[in-house]
Design an enzyme around this catalytic site. Structure first.
Site, PDB file in Angstrom:
ATOM      1  N   GLY A   1       0.736  -1.263  -0.139  1.00 56.28           N
ATOM      2  CA  GLY A   1      -0.107   0.055  -0.010  1.00 56.28           C
ATOM      3  C   GLY A   1       0.985   1.335  -0.045  1.00 56.28           C
ATOM      4  N   ALA A   2       0.606   2.137  -0.797  1.00 56.44           N
ATOM      5  CA  ALA A   2       1.705   3.445  -0.997  1.00 56.44           C
ATOM      6  C   ALA A   2       1.905   4.064   0.183  1.00 56.44           C
ATOM      7  CB  ALA A   2       1.145   4.306  -2.295  1.00 56.44           C
TER       8      ALA A   2
ATOM      9  N   ASP B   1      -1.454   5.163  -6.451  1.00 58.69           N
ATOM     10  CA  ASP B   1      -0.149   4.777  -5.931  1.00 58.69           C
ATOM     11  C   ASP B   1       0.624   6.124  -6.559  1.00 58.69           C
ATOM     12  OD1 ASP B   1      -1.450   1.891  -6.059  1.00 58.69           O
ATOM     13  OD2 ASP B   1       0.577   2.131  -5.099  1.00 58.69           O
TER      14      ASP B   1
HETATM   15  O1  MRU Z   1       0.510  -3.626  -4.843  1.00 62.19           O
HETATM   16  P1  MRU Z   1      -0.100  -2.986  -3.661  1.00 62.19           P
HETATM   17  O2  MRU Z   1      -1.126  -4.101  -2.789  1.00 62.19           O
HETATM   18  O3  MRU Z   1       0.723  -2.199  -2.733  1.00 62.19           O
HETATM   19  O4  MRU Z   1      -0.973  -1.910  -4.046  1.00 62.19           O
HETATM   20  C1  MRU Z   1      -1.857  -1.045  -3.571  1.00 62.19           C
HETATM   21  C2  MRU Z   1      -2.774  -0.231  -4.184  1.00 62.19           C
HETATM   22  O5  MRU Z   1      -2.862  -0.246  -5.410  1.00 62.19           O
HETATM   23  C3  MRU Z   1      -3.607   0.671  -3.561  1.00 62.19           C
HETATM   24  O6  MRU Z   1      -4.863   0.954  -3.839  1.00 62.19           O
HETATM   25  C4  MRU Z   1      -2.574   2.043  -3.412  1.00 62.19           C
HETATM   26  O7  MRU Z   1      -1.416   1.631  -2.912  1.00 62.19           O
HETATM   27  C5  MRU Z   1      -3.418   3.179  -2.387  1.00 62.19           C
HETATM   28  S1  MRU Z   1      -3.212   2.711  -0.641  1.00 62.19           S
HETATM   29  C6  MRU Z   1      -3.934   3.617   0.355  1.00 62.19           C
END
Ligand code: MRU
Length: 345
Positions: free
Chosen positions: A52-53, A224
């Site tokens: 998650g970003a 992201d």
């Molecule tokens: O590959 P991930 O699970 O890290 O991807 C996460 C996402 O795409 C989320 O939507 C994004 O990071 C936003 S988190 C608040």
């Protein structure tokens, strides 16, 4: 947020190491783990135990503080962590926040903590602004996990839902399962259960049909990286939901803190899209009837797969960005305006 009555963030500083919730094990096991070395921090981000970003940005920030404490080369630490995952700009923001006060380990840990607290304040504030878009019983469709585990606390896309629930608005959430890694089915659904939010899991491919049937009032996803023109990279499948939302007149909002905006990247074509191992598409993992978590292969052994982890949603499909400083249009002017507004503390 609370798990079994105890307050958690997704990652935290733990004396002389970094604690984190191992998100790979959810929903069937809740376990925490510890990273004591830079290599362990990098591996936890790369293997998506921490994901998650905003959360990987905070993990990166604590990782730099850990590197300083352990006497590692800070330039090498920065490069190692930056290259773990290429798409989310929050990782770079977290690393930069701590590198800017290097090499003093105490100042670097203070900076990491400040970055963590600022991300949580932003996520909470996103909830207040986003809840204003919801009415009693609003049916929200979300994709992937832009929940508290992805943003340390509160979440981005989920924060309006959690805030609305606390205001008595009884929101309902369609949880898009999010192939291939199933962050929706595994993590967002788990969060909904923890928070007592009425929800229903849907196959990604069913979302357009639900929108056509007028069973979705609003789509809210995370992001992201948001380019200067508003083009948005988020988990693979987001673009399809945005297209379906546009075709069916459903508002499509992206909830993200200002740390997700990258004004140095002009448009979505310039955002690097991570490609992950094909095994994530080929194998699925889950709880079998005998109560054991198993991993099984779905296609024939001869079949190869492709695994882009993110896609790009053009700005013109986005109704608005829900940020910690308010809701702004998905335009260069809207983004510039957001950066002029005072941030919550
Ligand atoms: O590959 P991930 O699970 O890290 O991807 C996460 C996402 O795409 C989320 O939507 C994004 O990071 C936003 S988190 C608040």
């Amino acid at each position: 947020m609370k798990v079994n009555g105890k307050d958690y963030r997704a990652t935290w500083w733990d004396g002389d190491a970094i604690g984190f919730i191992d998100q790979r094990l959810l929903p069937h096991r809740f376990e925490t783990a510890t990273a004591r070395t830079l290599a362990q921090v990098a591996e936890a981000i790369r293997n998506m135990a921490v994901r998650g970003a905003p959360t990987i940005g905070v993990m990166g920030a604590y990782g730099m503080a850990l590197a300083a404490r352990n006497g590692d080369s800070l330039d090498a630490a920065y490069d190692l962590l930056l290259n773990t995952r290429p798409t989310a700009i929050n990782l770079k923001v977290g690393l930069d926040a701590v590198r800017s006060v290097s090499p003093d380990p105490v100042a670097m840990l203070d900076a990491a903590r400040a970055h963590d607290d600022a991300e949580v304040a932003a996520a909470r504030s996103i909830g207040g602004h986003g809840a204003a878009l919801l009415t009693h019983g609003s049916r929200v469709l979300t994709h992937c996990n832009a929940g508290w585990l992805a943003a340390q606390d509160w979440g981005t896309a989920t924060s309006p839902v959690y805030t609305a629930a606390r205001e008595g608005l009884s929101p309902f959430v369609w949880v898009s399962e999010t192939r291939p890694r199933l962050q929706g089915a595994r993590i967002t659904a788990w969060e909904m259960v923890q928070e007592g939010i009425d929800h229903r899991l849907t196959a990604d491919a069913a979302a357009a049909q639900l929108m056509r049937q007028r069973r979705v009032d609003i789509v809210i996803t995370g992001a992201d990286r948001i380019a200067a023109n508003g083009d948005t990279a988020n988990k693979i499948g987001t673009y399809s939901h945005a297209l379906a939302a546009r075709a069916n007149g459903v508002p499509f909002y992206v909830a993200a803190p200002l740390t997700t905006f990258d004004r140095d990247t002009p448009d979505g074509e310039a955002i690097p899209i991570e490609e992950r191992d094909e095994d994530e598409v080929v194998f699925v993992e889950g709880l079998s009837d005998d109560g054991v978590v198993r991993r099984v292969r779905v296609p024939p052994v001869e079949t190869l797969a492709i695994n882009p982890a993110f896609d790009m949603t053009p700005a013109d499909l986005i109704t608005g960005f829900i940020t910690e400083v308010g809701i702004v249009p998905a335009t260069p002017d809207g983004i510039a305006d957001a950066f002029r507004r005072p941030r919550p503390s």
